[in-house]
Design an enzyme around this catalytic site. Structure first.
Site, PDB file in Angstrom:
ATOM      1  N   ASP A  63      43.375  34.343  41.790  1.00  0.00           N
ATOM      2  CA  ASP A  63      44.147  34.745  40.615  1.00  0.00           C
ATOM      3  C   ASP A  63      45.178  35.771  41.094  1.00  0.00           C
ATOM      4  OD1 ASP A  63      45.189  35.076  38.097  1.00  0.00           O
ATOM      5  OD2 ASP A  63      43.266  35.429  37.111  1.00  0.00           O
TER       6      ASP A  63
HETATM    7  C1  BGC Z   1      46.031  35.073  34.919  1.00  0.00           C
HETATM    8  C2  BGC Z   1      46.000  33.614  35.301  1.00  0.00           C
HETATM    9  C3  BGC Z   1      47.408  33.105  35.414  1.00  0.00           C
HETATM   10  C4  BGC Z   1      48.159  33.940  36.442  1.00  0.00           C
HETATM   11  C5  BGC Z   1      49.589  33.498  36.649  1.00  0.00           C
HETATM   12  C6  BGC Z   1      46.920  35.906  35.838  1.00  0.00           C
HETATM   13  O1  BGC Z   1      47.107  37.178  35.337  1.00  0.00           O
HETATM   14  O2  BGC Z   1      44.727  35.605  34.908  1.00  0.00           O
HETATM   15  O3  BGC Z   1      45.302  32.876  34.343  1.00  0.00           O
HETATM   16  O4  BGC Z   1      47.409  31.751  35.786  1.00  0.00           O
HETATM   17  O5  BGC Z   1      48.169  35.299  35.995  1.00  0.00           O
HETATM   18  O6  BGC Z   1      50.360  33.747  35.532  1.00  0.00           O
END
Ligand code: BGC
Length: 817
Positions: free
Chosen positions: A293
């Site tokens: 993530d």
């Molecule tokens: C989130 C993810 C997301 C990623 C990219 C993160 O903060 O937890 O779900 O895909 O950002 O935007």
């Protein structure tokens, strides 16, 4: 569980090396004309041959994205990016040298639709994407084929807007109603989560783009999400929190999986080789790429107030978390290579995992995207899916549907400030949102004085609240008691109009959880609260009193991001529709149901408890500040496998509305439940097949969901009273029509996890199967079947995800049979 499901493409290869993204020198013969089966092994071999032509520096580019501009942190240029798409969340760097020409790959959110910028500097064109119903609403359809259609349409937008991999679906378990991101997720139940998730992935990937199941695993709260440590026993993780992901891997073999921010038993998931290699790849047969993530795992530079920035990016690669997103870790990784923390074979393994998938993206084949997906067709599908998921919770004395000739008085600021979805990366830049007031006006005659009042009230009262990644308008509910204008409007409405519809709204989003408070301070506190505010409760009471005095009905519509309290006010009203957030056509979908144009067939994918304190994780959510530094450290999953209905049914707790529940405008009978075949004596490859006939016994056409709950014998292992093991939805049945449904339960889905022997097993004894229209199976006669001896479905990795030293399951789990 070791079923391998390679994506198979048998194609005639008659393309030039340039189209393949490779120069002829490195194309290992694949520019020959001929018939080649392009499966996982093919792409892996190609990736290995690419590796031979890459320097260490180029390999490091591939495993770490280019970074992201965020405050003082600056991104590098993405390597070999030919045409970027504004608003994507990240990239995989490409490679460009004498021998290789691998294009960069674009990654974009998210769970309610493709999240890219809708406008671009210096351009007049727009790039709107469809805002689909939120995950919880899609799951409430209990209709995997419909979800697959939604996935197919979403994937078309991904492809035609030039994106390669969608960062969705979200598949965490709704452990507690207050998780701020529950709206992105499907259910409290892993089987429903897994089946719906697999359908979404299959739909998206049918376009030749990738999907990413996320956040693997344990990201069931948002507070201090970057460093929270989930403490739980391996059985709980395997049976509840990993199980949906396992089913999705098994049934859809997604291109990617995103690891979660949290730790599991003391170690970041993205540092855990037992999870990412032993379990995910060796046990489950996952072939895709694993990405972190954003800024996860000791690298949370922009958000990290507590832990000093570490340089242990290499730990992710050692664990086979292949890709660090958004990246910017090349220097750290280079240092780790130089000092031996990361070996070249370890680096290579990750590069191969990534490039195996990169070859299957549209960017790799230089797909000429149109920027013109079929948004009109998708809008029709989104409206259909949203209406099919909405759950009718209450319908006293046939309050609904409302005749289209009726005059309707609409109350609540949410009718004009309607929420299409939640906030954060699960948001979508759609062309429009149809408010509840507008949707209702498309079908009914509305009381325009009330709508004018709420429109003006919202415009003059709303405040902007900053949230993760942006801001939203919030507005407390208007008071009725003590507000003469409202009292006058209410009196006139109760006299002149036929029925009242009250809208209650709650929004929530990324990086914050909800609270079990009263939402009086909604302008200042967490976005969305569990209890209704004083003014909302007053609105329900005042409107109900006034309309009931005149013998007229009152209906409440819940346009919410997650479960809210209903028990304290449900008795006052005649009808309740759980609309959740239906995406761009939310208002139209609600009107479709209220008018009876669509007969509701949604069923709850999560329990509505009688009171928040009944939730088995209510005392541990969202975690504990162990060292008193103001930041949560641990979150104890000490209710074990007793999550949602598994808890309420086992411990005899009454609930407001049970999992699986939902009313229709017609009635159904489920009859003739029978075991049609039992091959479980074959062992791990055996299965059980049940059938039942669903009949429409009422007066309008409708669809019904039949759910199979199993009560299993307890030999070595304690079990929840019942567990969902299969389900199916009928077609639309005309009055009097019937449909026979067939439910197949393979041994692997019947199995429980035996932690002492590290095995998935089906225990011997007599099983009961309840075929029901909700998890309230009281009054249903079960059918029984027998398993003559223990079935060992699969062996698993010994010691995986072990509890921290000094903690054993018995001194830690608080809820057990
Ligand atoms: C989130 C993810 C997301 C990623 C990219 C993160 O903060 O937890 O779900 O895909 O950002 O935007």
């Amino acid at each position: 569980m070791n079923i391998q499901k390679p994506r198979l493409h048998t194609v005639m290869i008659a393309v030039s090396a340039a189209i393949m993204g490779l120069t002829s020198a490195c194309n290992s013969g694949s520019n020959d004309t001929g018939s080649v089966t392009k499966d996982y092994n093919y792409y892996k071999k190609e990736a290995e041959s690419m590796l031979a032509n890459m320097s260490t520096s180029e390999k490091l580019d591939v495993v770490s994205g280019p970074g992201m501009n965020f405050g003082s942190v600056k991104a590098s240029d993405t390597v070999n990016l030919s045409s970027d798409v504004s608003g994507v969340a990240g990239h995989i760097n490409g490679v460009k040298n004498d021998k290789l020409d691998i294009p960069a790959v674009k990654l974009a959110d998210g769970p309610a639709g493709l999240r890219i910028s809708s406008t671009r500097d210096g351009e007049s064109g727009t790039y709107y994407a469809t805002a689909w119903p939120i995950g919880s609403l899609l799951a409430s359809t209990w209709n995997p084929s419909l979800v697959e259609e939604v996935g197919k349409a979403t994937g078309e937008e991904v492809k035609e807007y030039g994106v390669d991999i969608l960062l969705a679906p979200g598949m965490n378990i709704q452990r507690n109603p207050l998780n701020g991101r529950n709206f992105e997720y499907y259910s409290e139940d892993p089987l429903l989560t897994g089946k719906i998730g697999a359908s979404m992935v299959n739909g998206v990937e049918s376009n030749g783009v990738g999907a990413t199941i996320k956040h693997f695993f344990g990201n069931e709260s948002e507070t201090d999400r970057y460093y929270i440590n989930n403490i739980g026993d391996p059985r709980t993780f395997r049976e509840i929190y990993m199980r949906g992901f396992q089913i999705a891997v098994d049934e859809s073999q997604p291109m990617a999986i995103m690891t979660s921010y949290n730790k599991i038993n003391g170690t970041y998931v993205n540092h855990r080789r037992d999870v990412l290699s032993d379990i995910l790849r060796d046990e489950w047969g996952f072939h895709g790429l694993v990405m972190s993530d954003w800024f996860a795992g000791n690298l949370t530079i922009p958000f990290q107030p507590v832990i000093p920035v570490a340089t242990d990016a290499y730990a992710q690669l050692k664990a086979r978390n292949n890709l660090i997103e958004p990246g910017g870790q090349k220097d750290n990784l280079q240092a780790s290579v130089d000092n031996g923390e990361l070996t070249i074979p370890e680096l290579n393994e990750n590069v191969v995992d990534i490039l195996t998938q990169v070859q299957q993206t549209p960017s790799f084949s230089h797909y000429a995207y149109s920027n013109n997906p079929d948004l009109n067709a998708h809008a029709v599908l989104a409206r259909k899916a949203g209406a099919e998921g909405m759950v009718l919770l209450k319908n006293k004395d046939v309050a609904l549907p409302i005749a289209k000739t009726s005059k309707i008085a609409t109350f609540g600021v949410n009718q004009v400030n309607t929420y299409k979805g939640g906030t954060g990366s699960g948001d979508v830049h759609a062309a429009y949102t149809v408010s509840i007031a507008d949707g209702m006006a498309n079908k009914f005659t509305l009381n325009t004085s009330l709508i004018d009042f709420y429109t003006n009230y919202f415009d003059s009262t709303k405040t902007s609240k900053s949230i993760f990644g942006g801001s939203i308008n919030v507005c407390p509910e208007a008071a009725i008691t003590g507000n003469q204008t409202m009292l006058d409007l209410l009196n006139t409405a109760a006299t002149d109009d036929d029925v009242a519809v009250i809208s209650i709204g709650r929004i929530s989003g990324e990086a914050a959880d909800r609270t079990n408070g009263q939402a009086d301070t909604i302008t200042a506190s967490a976005a969305g609260d569990y209890q209704l505010s004083t003014n909302e409760l007053d609105m329900i009471t005042s409107v109900s009193n006034a309309f009931h005095d005149k013998g007229k009905k009152v209906v409440v519509v819940l346009n919410v991001a997650g479960v809210v309290d209903t028990a304290s006010w449900a008795g006052k009203v005649d009808g309740i529709l759980l609309a959740y957030m239906g995406g761009q056509d939310t208002g139209n979908e609600i009107a479709d149901i209220l008018s009876g144009d669509v007969n509701p067939s949604g069923k709850l994918a999560q329990t509505f408890p009688a009171t928040y304190s009944d939730v088995p994780s209510s005392t541990t959510f969202p975690g504990e500040d162990v060292n008193g530094d103001g930041v949560l450290d641990d979150i104890k999953y000490n209710e074990g496998i007793y999550v949602g209905y598994r808890y309420y049914n086992t411990f005899g707790k009454s609930v407001a509305y049970p999992f699986g529940y939902g009313l229709s405008y017609t009635t159904f009978g489920i009859e003739g439940a029978a075991v049609s075949s039992n091959t479980l004596d074959k062992g791990a490859t055996g299965s059980l097949t049940l059938t039942a006939t669903v009949s429409n016994t009422g007066s309008v056409a409708g669809k019904e969901v039949a759910q199979v709950y199993i009560n299993a014998p307890e030999v070595k292992l304690k079990k929840p009273e019942i567990e969902l093991k299969a389900f199916d939805k009928t077609d639309e049945l005309a009055t009097g029509a019937s449909q026979k449904l067939t439910f197949n339960i393979p041994a692997k889905l019947l199995a429980s996890f035996d932690p002492d022997n590290n095995q998935w097993i089906v225990e011997p004894g007599t099983y009961k199967a309840y075929i029901s229209n909700s998890s309230d199976v009281s009054g249903i006669e079960p059918v029984t079947f027998a398993v003559s001896k223990e079935i060992i479905v699969s062996n698993t990795t010994p010691g995986a995800m072990a509890l921290p030293a000094g903690v054993s399951t018995s001194d830690f789990v608080t809820v057990s049979e």
